[in-house]
Write an enzyme that holds these catalytic residues in place. Structure first.
Site, mmCIF file in Angstrom:
data_model
loop_
_atom_site.group_PDB
_atom_site.id
_atom_site.type_symbol
_atom_site.label_atom_id
_atom_site.label_comp_id
_atom_site.label_asym_id
_atom_site.label_seq_id
_atom_site.Cartn_x
_atom_site.Cartn_y
_atom_site.Cartn_z
ATOM 1 N N GLU A 86 17.627 91.892 3.131
ATOM 2 C CA GLU A 86 16.204 91.835 3.357
ATOM 3 C C GLU A 86 15.225 93.210 3.734
ATOM 4 O OE1 GLU A 86 14.590 89.573 6.816
ATOM 5 O OE2 GLU A 86 16.259 90.334 7.759
ATOM 6 N N ASP A 92 22.899 89.590 12.363
ATOM 7 C CA ASP A 92 22.953 90.933 11.527
ATOM 8 C C ASP A 92 24.024 91.809 11.873
ATOM 9 O OD1 ASP A 92 20.414 90.107 10.708
ATOM 10 O OD2 ASP A 92 19.171 91.370 11.713
#
Ligand code: F6P
Length: 327
Positions: free
Chosen positions: A223, A128
């Site tokens: 997401e 991430d």
């Protein structure tokens, strides 16, 4: 210091093995003994330790995942669990820790250090790239390249079938993967947690593009995007397009595909640099820290400073996406 332990924690990331290998070999070269704790902090609590030698980390550099296993340990969240972990470390004479993981790992490390004061260095590893104190975390580069390749493939089918594709990439709280994969994959738009969504603007672009003869669109959605991921964005965009323009749409969720695979050269090199630097950092005594790379320099950041540090997306790249990523 004579003995240290290494573990990987949280979501696995390609290049974690490079970081393990480098920290083990750098530690051995400094005359230290090394243990690997299995499956993250769970291994500290259960006492699942494995002596690591130079040969233990042979042939792992090119492998995705982590040879030590990883977890998001529930046991370590309790005071009792951490006490058991500290006892296990003591019984193995471990005096220093190298923890390879993301935000959650750094937070757990700080709590543990406050309680037991075991010298600790955290190596940032998360696809991430949401950890402050480093330009890039280990695993991000590989994940972005994977997502970019997927977008390239999707574009082939989108072009051929004349559809809008909504591609969901990972990134719970930060849109780094979406931004870099979107930019490198030539996305028409990205939806990220850091920016307020503008569905109407996208709809206008789709309509204008359609009029100008553009036959397909690729929209990348992180997401963690406020609207609830790619399915929700897709539904709302297509609903808003309504009868203004007819476009068939599909949603592709890349999911854990982004976490696996052969680590890129960048991730192997970064893991190696930070693994070796972590061992040096343990020797300096000024701890606990996160070791990162900022502007090509090794930087140690105290863990208690991380909380207040903002992890902002590069504004120039965001701007670039808005200017060149549209039709
Ligand atoms: O590694 C980070 C991350 O990939 C996030 O983007 C994602 O939300 C999460 O991990 C999912 O991980 P898991 O399925 O292991 O809980």
């Amino acid at each position: 210091m004579e003995t240290i332990a290494v573990l990987t924690s949280g979501g696995d990331a390609p290049g974690m093995n490079a970081a393990i290998r480098a920290s083990v070999r750098a530690a051995l070269a400094s005359g230290l003994q090394v243990y690997g704790a299995k499956n993250g902090f769970s291994g500290l609590v259960s006492g699942d330790f494995q002596r690591l030698h130079a040969r233990s980390v042979t042939n792992i550099l090119q492998r995705g995942g982590t040879m030590l296993g990883t977890s998001r340990s529930i046991e370590f969240e309790s005071k009792e669990g951490r006490k058991t972990a500290a006892e296990n470390l003591k019984s193995h004479s471990v005096e220093g820790l190298i923890l390879i993981g993301g935000q959650g790992t750094a937070e757990a490390a700080l709590i543990f250090h406050k309680e037991y004061e075991i010298p600790t260095v955290v190596i940032p590893a998360s696809i991430d790239n949401d950890i402050p104190g480093t330009d890039f975390s280990v695993g991000f580069d590989t994940a972005v390249n994977g997502a970019m390749e997927a977008i390239d493939r999707i574009r082939d089918t989108a072009e051929s079938s004349g559809r809008i594709f909504f591609v969901e990439v990972m990134g719970r709280s930060r849109g780094y993967i979406a931004l870099y994969a979107g930019l490198s994959g030539g996305a028409d738009a990205i939806f990220i947690p850091e920016e307020k969504e503008d569905l109407e603007a996208l709809c206008k672009r789709v309509i204008a593009g359609h009029k100008a003869g553009k036959s397909s669109f690729v929209v990348v959605v992180a997401e963690g995007e406020e609207a609830g991921g790619a399915f929700s964005v897709a539904e709302r965009v297509t609903k808003q397009l309504g009868e203004r323009v007819e476009f068939d749409y599909r949603v592709t969720v890349l999911g854990h595909l982004q976490r696996g695979g052969t680590p890129s050269s960048n991730d192997r090199v970064l893991g190696t640099i930070l693994g070796a630097a972590a061992v040096e950092g343990l020797g300096t005594g000024a701890l606990p820290h996160l070791v990162g790379e900022i502007n090509n320099n090794i930087v140690f950041t105290p863990l208690d400073e991380l909380e207040s540090m903002e992890r902002e997306l590069p504004k120039d790249l965001l701007h670039l996406l808005h200017t060149v990523g549209t039709t």
